[in-house]
Design a protein around this motif. Structure first.
Motif, PDB file in Angstrom:
ATOM      1  N   LYS A 109     -13.921  -5.428  -4.822  1.00 63.85           N
ATOM      2  CA  LYS A 109     -13.016  -4.569  -4.371  1.00 63.85           C
ATOM      3  C   LYS A 109     -11.677  -4.435  -4.940  1.00 63.85           C
ATOM      4  CE  LYS A 109     -11.666  -1.309  -1.400  1.00 63.85           C
ATOM      5  NZ  LYS A 109     -12.085   0.037  -1.462  1.00 63.85           N
ATOM      6  N   LEU A 110     -11.232  -5.598  -5.085  1.00 63.34           N
ATOM      7  CA  LEU A 110      -9.976  -5.577  -5.870  1.00 63.34           C
ATOM      8  C   LEU A 110      -9.912  -5.202  -7.251  1.00 63.34           C
ATOM      9  CD1 LEU A 110      -6.977  -7.040  -5.451  1.00 63.34           C
ATOM     10  CD2 LEU A 110      -7.765  -8.829  -6.701  1.00 63.34           C
ATOM     11  N   TYR A 111     -10.718  -5.170  -8.028  1.00 62.97           N
ATOM     12  CA  TYR A 111     -10.833  -4.676  -9.112  1.00 62.97           C
ATOM     13  C   TYR A 111     -10.854  -2.796  -9.090  1.00 62.97           C
ATOM     14  CZ  TYR A 111     -11.273  -8.595 -12.093  1.00 62.97           C
ATOM     15  OH  TYR A 111     -11.045  -9.781 -12.919  1.00 62.97           O
ATOM     16  N   GLU A 112     -11.610  -2.646  -7.979  1.00 63.26           N
ATOM     17  CA  GLU A 112     -11.601  -1.200  -7.797  1.00 63.26           C
ATOM     18  C   GLU A 112     -10.125  -0.508  -7.380  1.00 63.26           C
ATOM     19  OE1 GLU A 112     -14.383  -0.281  -4.487  1.00 63.26           O
ATOM     20  OE2 GLU A 112     -16.061  -0.998  -5.613  1.00 63.26           O
ATOM     21  N   ASN A 147      -5.523   2.419  -9.632  1.00 65.00           N
ATOM     22  CA  ASN A 147      -4.068   2.162  -9.439  1.00 65.00           C
ATOM     23  C   ASN A 147      -3.518   2.274  -8.040  1.00 65.00           C
ATOM     24  OD1 ASN A 147      -1.378   1.948 -10.931  1.00 65.00           O
ATOM     25  ND2 ASN A 147      -1.124   3.876 -11.087  1.00 65.00           N
ATOM     26  N   ALA A 148      -3.927   1.571  -7.285  1.00 66.92           N
ATOM     27  CA  ALA A 148      -3.814   1.559  -5.900  1.00 66.92           C
ATOM     28  C   ALA A 148      -3.109   0.324  -5.375  1.00 66.92           C
ATOM     29  CB  ALA A 148      -5.075   1.881  -5.327  1.00 66.92           C
ATOM     30  N   ILE A 149      -2.936  -0.808  -6.217  1.00 65.46           N
ATOM     31  CA  ILE A 149      -2.485  -2.002  -5.763  1.00 65.46           C
ATOM     32  C   ILE A 149      -1.383  -2.460  -6.915  1.00 65.46           C
ATOM     33  CG2 ILE A 149      -4.225  -3.339  -6.918  1.00 65.46           C
ATOM     34  CD1 ILE A 149      -4.146  -5.162  -4.499  1.00 65.46           C
ATOM     35  N   PRO A 150      -0.350  -3.063  -6.548  1.00 69.48           N
ATOM     36  CA  PRO A 150       0.696  -3.623  -7.654  1.00 69.48           C
ATOM     37  C   PRO A 150       0.070  -4.763  -8.171  1.00 69.48           C
ATOM     38  CG  PRO A 150       1.380  -4.072  -5.167  1.00 69.48           C
ATOM     39  CD  PRO A 150       0.161  -3.247  -4.991  1.00 69.48           C
ATOM     40  N   HIS A 194       5.028 -11.207  -3.659  1.00 72.47           N
ATOM     41  CA  HIS A 194       5.814 -10.297  -2.778  1.00 72.47           C
ATOM     42  C   HIS A 194       5.423  -8.919  -2.622  1.00 72.47           C
ATOM     43  CE1 HIS A 194       7.846  -9.586  -6.601  1.00 72.47           C
ATOM     44  NE2 HIS A 194       8.635  -8.680  -5.656  1.00 72.47           N
ATOM     45  N   GLU A 195       4.852  -8.239  -3.926  1.00 70.61           N
ATOM     46  CA  GLU A 195       4.406  -6.962  -4.000  1.00 70.61           C
ATOM     47  C   GLU A 195       3.257  -7.051  -3.133  1.00 70.61           C
ATOM     48  OE1 GLU A 195       6.085  -4.247  -5.092  1.00 70.61           O
ATOM     49  OE2 GLU A 195       7.523  -5.222  -5.888  1.00 70.61           O
ATOM     50  N   LEU A 196       2.318  -7.626  -3.087  1.00 67.84           N
ATOM     51  CA  LEU A 196       1.370  -7.510  -2.214  1.00 67.84           C
ATOM     52  C   LEU A 196       1.524  -7.419  -0.729  1.00 67.84           C
ATOM     53  CD1 LEU A 196      -1.163 -10.236  -3.925  1.00 67.84           C
ATOM     54  CD2 LEU A 196      -1.169  -7.554  -4.084  1.00 67.84           C
ATOM     55  N   ASP A 197       2.476  -8.625  -0.324  1.00 70.89           N
ATOM     56  CA  ASP A 197       2.998  -8.512   0.939  1.00 70.89           C
ATOM     57  C   ASP A 197       3.717  -6.850   1.382  1.00 70.89           C
ATOM     58  OD1 ASP A 197       2.213 -10.966   1.247  1.00 70.89           O
ATOM     59  OD2 ASP A 197       4.304 -11.492   0.909  1.00 70.89           O
ATOM     60  N   ARG A 198       4.381  -6.561   0.304  1.00 66.78           N
ATOM     61  CA  ARG A 198       4.883  -5.025   0.475  1.00 66.78           C
ATOM     62  C   ARG A 198       3.843  -4.062   0.545  1.00 66.78           C
ATOM     63  NH1 ARG A 198       8.720  -3.775  -3.530  1.00 66.78           N
ATOM     64  NH2 ARG A 198       9.158  -1.648  -2.125  1.00 66.78           N
ATOM     65  N   TRP A 199       2.909  -4.125  -0.271  1.00 70.50           N
ATOM     66  CA  TRP A 199       1.900  -3.073  -0.326  1.00 70.50           C
ATOM     67  C   TRP A 199       1.000  -3.270   1.207  1.00 70.50           C
ATOM     68  CZ3 TRP A 199      -3.611  -4.238  -0.604  1.00 70.50           C
ATOM     69  CH2 TRP A 199      -4.378  -3.065  -1.056  1.00 70.50           C
ATOM     70  N   VAL A 200       0.806  -4.301   1.512  1.00 74.54           N
ATOM     71  CA  VAL A 200       0.068  -4.229   3.015  1.00 74.54           C
ATOM     72  C   VAL A 200       0.932  -3.667   3.882  1.00 74.54           C
ATOM     73  CG1 VAL A 200      -0.856  -5.905   4.582  1.00 74.54           C
ATOM     74  CG2 VAL A 200      -1.330  -6.349   2.334  1.00 74.54           C
ATOM     75  N   LEU A 201       2.170  -4.219   3.948  1.00 75.01           N
ATOM     76  CA  LEU A 201       3.189  -3.765   5.054  1.00 75.01           C
ATOM     77  C   LEU A 201       3.246  -2.276   4.889  1.00 75.01           C
ATOM     78  CD1 LEU A 201       5.938  -6.604   5.304  1.00 75.01           C
ATOM     79  CD2 LEU A 201       3.953  -5.944   6.931  1.00 75.01           C
ATOM     80  N   SER A 202       3.212  -1.577   3.791  1.00 75.77           N
ATOM     81  CA  SER A 202       3.552  -0.363   3.488  1.00 75.77           C
ATOM     82  C   SER A 202       2.452   0.677   4.416  1.00 75.77           C
ATOM     83  CB  SER A 202       3.341   0.094   2.126  1.00 75.77           C
ATOM     84  OG  SER A 202       2.037   0.028   1.610  1.00 75.77           O
ATOM     85  N   GLY A 203       1.212   0.027   4.675  1.00 77.31           N
ATOM     86  CA  GLY A 203       0.310   0.736   5.451  1.00 77.31           C
ATOM     87  C   GLY A 203       0.305   0.188   6.886  1.00 77.31           C
ATOM     88  N   LEU A 204       1.210  -0.312   7.263  1.00 81.22           N
ATOM     89  CA  LEU A 204       1.226  -0.950   8.713  1.00 81.22           C
ATOM     90  C   LEU A 204       1.492   0.289   9.484  1.00 81.22           C
ATOM     91  CD1 LEU A 204       1.265  -3.378  10.345  1.00 81.22           C
ATOM     92  CD2 LEU A 204       3.676  -3.316  10.159  1.00 81.22           C
ATOM     93  N   THR A 205       0.535   0.372  10.663  1.00 81.28           N
ATOM     94  CA  THR A 205       0.803   1.279  11.794  1.00 81.28           C
ATOM     95  C   THR A 205       1.486   0.518  12.903  1.00 81.28           C
ATOM     96  OG1 THR A 205      -1.524   0.895  12.588  1.00 81.28           O
ATOM     97  CG2 THR A 205      -1.259   2.399  11.060  1.00 81.28           C
TER      98      THR A 205
END
Length: 129
Positions: free
Chosen positions: A19-22, A27-30, A43-54
């Protein structure tokens, strides 16, 4: 800066490596490819996860960090230092600064308008965009 390998990033995000390779292919993950291997800044993964936070209705988002993003301006830099405000600056251009402001990543954005040669309409169009 802490970089994770593919297997470490997959484990950190609780995803399968496939899934990570997908996500990388889309081009959907930093990430960054260095000497043929993918690296993921934590830190970019953390921001990426938080960017989709509802957030539930009524929940107030966290205050932005004390950073002024956007255009570089010597007078603004001087004023930030002299004021003792504790505000840092992140100079990477008007468009990036405004984008960060809209995402709540900075407290303010420094912007430069077009000169008189382009006319007032160019400034209005830039602000609308």
């Amino acid at each position: 800066m802490d970089f994770l390998t593919t297997s470490e990033a997959a484990e950190y995000l609780r995803l399968g490596e496939r899934k990570l390779y997908e996500l990388v292919a889309d081009n959907a993950i930093p990430c960054s490819k260095v000497t043929g291997k993918w690296l993921f800044p934590r830190h970019e993964l953390d921001r990426w996860v938080l960017s989709g936070l509802t957030r539930p209705e009524g929940m107030v988002p966290a205050a932005p960090p004390p950073i002024v993003g956007g255009s570089q301006d010597d007078l603004l830099e001087w004023a930030l230092r002299q004021s003792g405000s504790g505000l840092a600056s992140l100079t990477e251009g008007t468009e990036s600064g405004v984008g960060r402001l809209m995402r709540g990543e900075v407290a303010a954005a420094a912007i430069h308008f077009h000169g008189e040669a382009l006319g007032a309409e160019a400034n209005i169009a830039a602000v609308r965009a």
